[in-house]
Design a protein around this motif. Structure first.
Motif, mmCIF file in Angstrom:
data_model
loop_
_atom_site.group_PDB
_atom_site.id
_atom_site.type_symbol
_atom_site.label_atom_id
_atom_site.label_comp_id
_atom_site.label_asym_id
_atom_site.label_seq_id
_atom_site.Cartn_x
_atom_site.Cartn_y
_atom_site.Cartn_z
ATOM 1 N N THR A 256 74.693 11.140 31.207
ATOM 2 C CA THR A 256 73.621 11.570 30.448
ATOM 3 C C THR A 256 72.352 10.001 30.655
ATOM 4 O OG1 THR A 256 74.178 13.556 29.575
ATOM 5 C CG2 THR A 256 72.188 12.330 29.310
ATOM 6 N N GLY A 257 71.767 10.332 31.492
ATOM 7 C CA GLY A 257 70.561 9.161 32.088
ATOM 8 C C GLY A 257 70.544 8.242 33.345
ATOM 9 N N LYS A 258 72.095 8.042 33.888
ATOM 10 C CA LYS A 258 72.649 7.858 34.914
ATOM 11 C C LYS A 258 71.819 7.949 35.861
ATOM 12 C CE LYS A 258 75.975 6.173 37.815
ATOM 13 N NZ LYS A 258 75.949 4.892 37.906
ATOM 14 N N THR A 259 71.539 7.346 36.557
ATOM 15 C CA THR A 259 69.680 7.816 37.709
ATOM 16 C C THR A 259 70.730 7.406 38.167
ATOM 17 O OG1 THR A 259 68.134 7.677 36.176
ATOM 18 C CG2 THR A 259 67.500 7.765 38.564
ATOM 19 N N LEU A 260 70.398 8.185 39.472
ATOM 20 C CA LEU A 260 71.017 7.978 41.452
ATOM 21 C C LEU A 260 69.538 7.942 42.588
ATOM 22 C CD1 LEU A 260 74.335 10.413 41.682
ATOM 23 C CD2 LEU A 260 74.216 7.310 40.775
ATOM 24 N N ARG A 261 69.362 6.642 43.211
ATOM 25 C CA ARG A 261 68.306 6.981 44.789
ATOM 26 C C ARG A 261 68.489 7.758 45.408
ATOM 27 N NH1 ARG A 261 65.627 1.691 46.600
ATOM 28 N NH2 ARG A 261 68.148 1.310 47.558
ATOM 29 N N LEU A 262 68.193 8.246 46.375
ATOM 30 C CA LEU A 262 68.193 9.017 47.390
ATOM 31 C C LEU A 262 67.162 8.367 48.418
ATOM 32 C CD1 LEU A 262 68.594 12.602 47.038
ATOM 33 C CD2 LEU A 262 70.150 11.324 47.544
ATOM 34 N N LYS A 263 67.159 7.258 49.317
ATOM 35 C CA LYS A 263 66.474 6.393 49.930
ATOM 36 C C LYS A 263 65.669 7.698 50.946
ATOM 37 C CE LYS A 263 66.321 2.333 51.840
ATOM 38 N NZ LYS A 263 66.716 1.057 52.351
ATOM 39 N N GLY A 264 64.656 7.407 50.999
ATOM 40 C CA GLY A 264 64.144 7.961 52.020
ATOM 41 C C GLY A 264 63.459 9.140 51.928
#
Length: 308
Positions: A256-264
């Protein structure tokens, strides 16, 4: 604070149509720029008196001003939106005639013609404009508020809005707009006086919040629930974005708390989308899960907690 058209004409709020007409004739005869050339103060008073006359000489806009629905410049005081309950707002959104609509433009039976007034004052052939063209005036701007969905503000959209007199406007909402931004629809406001250009429609946007997306600058943020199994083993799952669902890879051992990035995948394809994971246990913890936890190796898995 809005100016007072009654004061500009020097009449009371109970003045009759004839009293309004006589007051304007008197001021026009005294202040018209053809009578007092190069007198900036007189010119400004004349313009204000003309705007007041345009508002008060039309019964429809006069009544709307007296009721507080529009201000002295003809701007709407009541907002409307594009949602299905719009029917009730039709009573208040922009009137077809006002200060910019000019005499004879509205539906009122007692409306006057500025051309007739100026011809009476300055002789036939004056045509309402005079050598300085002061009878020809730009129509008033009309102001509205339009509520739009969060996704429309991110991706852009087209919306049709209806005005009180039955006219409709098609509004192109650019991608990336925010609450408070104003769209100007040129020449879609009140009609001009004596052949003058129409005013503009000024549409202020109000973006409704989304159920789980939130905007920060050009980026979009959201929280995404994942199961204990997906967190431990990793997985590929469907994650929503403003442009539609995409496949998101959950790394094994995610917490919990891990953040993933979806570029664009942010605002108008310029920013990114950030997905914060939240590990969620099943609502009903069965016996198998309880037995599994009891057999878990006795290591220190206790999370760090703030003191106090």
């Amino acid at each position: 604070m809005s100016w007072d058209p009654y004061a500009s004409l020097g009449v009371s709020r109970t003045a009759t149509a004839d009293e309004i007409r006589r007051a304007y004739r008197s001021l026009a005869k005294e202040l018209h720029p053809d009578v007092r050339p190069n007198d900036k103060v007189a010119e400004d008073k004349f313009k204000r008196a003309t705007a007041a006359f345009n508002l008060l000489s039309d019964p429809v806009t006069k009544q709307r001003f007296d009721r507080g629905e529009i201000d002295a410049d003809g701007n709407e005081r009541m907002a409307f939106n594009s949602r299905p309950r719009q029917q009730g707002a039709r009573q208040h959104a922009g009137a077809g005639a006002g200060p910019g609509a000019g005499a004879g433009a509205g539906p009122g039976a007692d409306a006057f013609d500025l051309g007739d007034i100026f011809s009476d004052l300055f002789g036939p052939g004056f045509g309402g404009a005079g050598r300085g063209g002061y009878g020809r005036m730009r129509g008033r701007d009309m102001r509205f508020t339009l509520e739009i969905d969060f996704l429309d503000s991110i991706n852009g959209a087209r919306r049709r809005i209806s005005l009180a007199e039955g006219r409709t406007l098609d509004v192109a909402i650019p991608a990336g707009v925010e609450t408070g931004q104003v769209l100007r629809l040129k020449n879609q406001g009140g009609p001009g006086v004596q052949g003058g250009p129409a005013g503009d429609a000024l549409v202020e946007l109000n973006v409704r919040p989304h159920a789980f997306f939130r905007r920060e600058g050009q980026d979009v943020h959201m929280d995404l629930n994942i199961s204990l199994t997906e967190a431990v083993e990793g997985a590929k799952i469907q994650a929503p974005t403003p442009g539609g669902p995409v496949t998101l890879t959950i790394p094994a051992g995610s917490n919990t708390g891990k953040t993933l990035r979806l570029k664009g995948k942010g605002v108008a394809g310029q920013g990114d989308q950030f997905v914060r994971l939240q590990v969620v246990l099943p609502e009903n913890v069965d016996d198998d899960l309880k037995k599994f936890v009891k057999k878990w190796p006795k290591r220190d898995y206790t999370p760090t907690r703030p003191a106090g």
